[in-house]
Write an enzyme that holds these catalytic residues in place. Sequence first.
Site, short mmCIF file in Angstrom:
data_model
loop_
_atom_site.label_atom_id
_atom_site.label_comp_id
_atom_site.label_asym_id
_atom_site.label_seq_id
_atom_site.Cartn_x
_atom_site.Cartn_y
_atom_site.Cartn_z
N ASP A 12 4.56 -3.92 2.94
CA ASP A 12 3.32 -3.30 3.43
C ASP A 12 3.64 -2.46 4.65
O ASP A 12 4.69 -2.63 5.28
CB ASP A 12 2.29 -4.38 3.80
CG ASP A 12 0.98 -3.77 4.28
OD1 ASP A 12 0.56 -2.73 3.73
OD2 ASP A 12 0.39 -4.30 5.24
N SER A 13 2.72 -1.58 5.01
CA SER A 13 2.89 -0.78 6.22
C SER A 13 2.82 -1.67 7.46
O SER A 13 3.31 -1.29 8.51
CB SER A 13 1.80 0.28 6.30
OG SER A 13 0.53 -0.33 6.26
N CYS A 75 0.76 -2.50 0.05
CA CYS A 75 0.03 -1.43 0.75
C CYS A 75 -0.61 -0.48 -0.27
O CYS A 75 0.09 0.07 -1.13
CB CYS A 75 1.02 -0.67 1.63
SG CYS A 75 0.30 0.72 2.49
N ASN A 76 -1.91 -0.29 -0.15
CA ASN A 76 -2.61 0.58 -1.10
C ASN A 76 -2.18 2.03 -0.93
O ASN A 76 -2.06 2.77 -1.91
CB ASN A 76 -4.13 0.48 -0.90
CG ASN A 76 -4.69 -0.81 -1.42
OD1 ASN A 76 -5.26 -0.86 -2.49
ND2 ASN A 76 -4.51 -1.89 -0.66
N GLU A 153 -8.11 -5.96 12.22
CA GLU A 153 -7.04 -6.41 13.13
C GLU A 153 -7.63 -7.06 14.37
O GLU A 153 -7.01 -7.92 14.99
CB GLU A 153 -6.15 -5.23 13.50
CG GLU A 153 -5.36 -4.75 12.29
CD GLU A 153 -4.27 -3.76 12.61
OE1 GLU A 153 -4.22 -3.25 13.75
OE2 GLU A 153 -3.46 -3.49 11.71
N CYS A 185 -7.67 -1.55 0.19
CA CYS A 185 -6.85 -1.55 1.40
C CYS A 185 -6.51 -2.99 1.74
O CYS A 185 -7.36 -3.88 1.59
CB CYS A 185 -7.62 -0.90 2.55
SG CYS A 185 -6.73 -0.96 4.11
N THR A 186 -5.27 -3.18 2.18
CA THR A 186 -4.81 -4.54 2.51
C THR A 186 -5.74 -5.29 3.46
O THR A 186 -5.87 -6.50 3.38
CB THR A 186 -3.44 -4.45 3.21
OG1 THR A 186 -3.50 -3.42 4.21
CG2 THR A 186 -2.33 -4.17 2.23
N HIS A 187 -6.33 -4.54 4.40
CA HIS A 187 -7.10 -5.20 5.45
C HIS A 187 -8.52 -5.61 5.05
O HIS A 187 -9.11 -6.47 5.67
CB HIS A 187 -7.23 -4.26 6.66
CG HIS A 187 -5.97 -4.08 7.43
ND1 HIS A 187 -4.84 -3.55 6.88
CD2 HIS A 187 -5.68 -4.35 8.73
CE1 HIS A 187 -3.89 -3.49 7.81
NE2 HIS A 187 -4.38 -3.97 8.95
N1 DGL Z 1 -1.69 -1.08 4.42
C1 DGL Z 1 -2.57 0.08 4.42
C2 DGL Z 1 -3.26 0.18 3.05
O1 DGL Z 1 -3.46 -0.80 2.37
C3 DGL Z 1 -3.59 0.02 5.55
C4 DGL Z 1 -2.99 0.20 6.93
C5 DGL Z 1 -2.30 1.54 7.12
O2 DGL Z 1 -3.00 2.59 7.18
O3 DGL Z 1 -1.09 1.55 7.23
O4 DGL Z 1 -3.60 1.27 2.65
#
Ligand code: DGL
Length: 273
Positions: A12-13, A75-76, A153, A185-187
């Site tokens: 993931d990012s 990560c999406n 977060e 999105c992961t979050h």
């Molecule tokens: N992990 C990213 C996603 O799922 C969200 C956080 C980012 O922008 O890096 O798209």
Amino acid sequence: MSATSDPIGIFDSGVGGLTVLRALRERLPSESFVYLGDTARLPYGTKTAATVQRYALNAAAHLSGRGIKLLVIACNTASSYALDAVADSSRVPVLGVVRPGVRAALLTGAGRIGVIGTEGTVRSESYQKALAGLGSAIEVMALPCPLFVPLAEEGWGDHPITDQIARHYLRPMLAWGAETIILGCTHYPLLRPSLERVVGPEVRLVDSARAVADAVISDHSELIDTSHGEPGAVRIELTDASERFLRITSGILGGEPERLEIVDLDAAPGPTA
Ligand code: DGL
């Protein structure tokens, strides 16, 4: 040749993808995992396709050096921009979150499906194209919700400020009549209490973290250990570990991780895990 005892790699990012690790661990407690969060270079959601692709290839090469048997791009944004590039260069099967999320959304039987994600995910049209490919009669509306990542977060998943911002972002989608909304999105799964309040009981929220765990089990049964025997090892690797990321990591995992290391993606991959 991979062995079933090799770990599953998750990339993931940042630390939001720990929602995917959490969902996978709940379903596959005997599996071992190596999670790589590129916290030094996040966010990916505001970056161009070329940059996200370069970062994702770099991360996949690093995880390959850890001897993984399967790679999940949690990560999406990276799944949207870089899945094909990573899969083409990988010696192990690669799964992104988009197709599993779309499959889960289609199972709800909705005719109008909303997708929310980062600006990059929405701009890439990855969900829109996958929905059009798998469910031709489906109408789709996709909207970016950039403030959701910092709210998650901050730990404000159940908070009046999040309710207010979600109401603002989701108003056009709810007015349009979305019956199912994909949390692309992961979050966003971390915001579920606020989001459920705002969308109301009639709208289904599809969590791509849970959907990808289902896809790992259904699509790669030959590689995974579904026994609920000895718990597998979990190793977390981050490219930067500020106090903030460590706090979020413990919050998502429900405690301190057993093993956390800082890694440098520019360096040659380390010894196999
Ligand atoms: N992990 C990213 C996603 O799922 C969200 C956080 C980012 O922008 O890096 O798209």
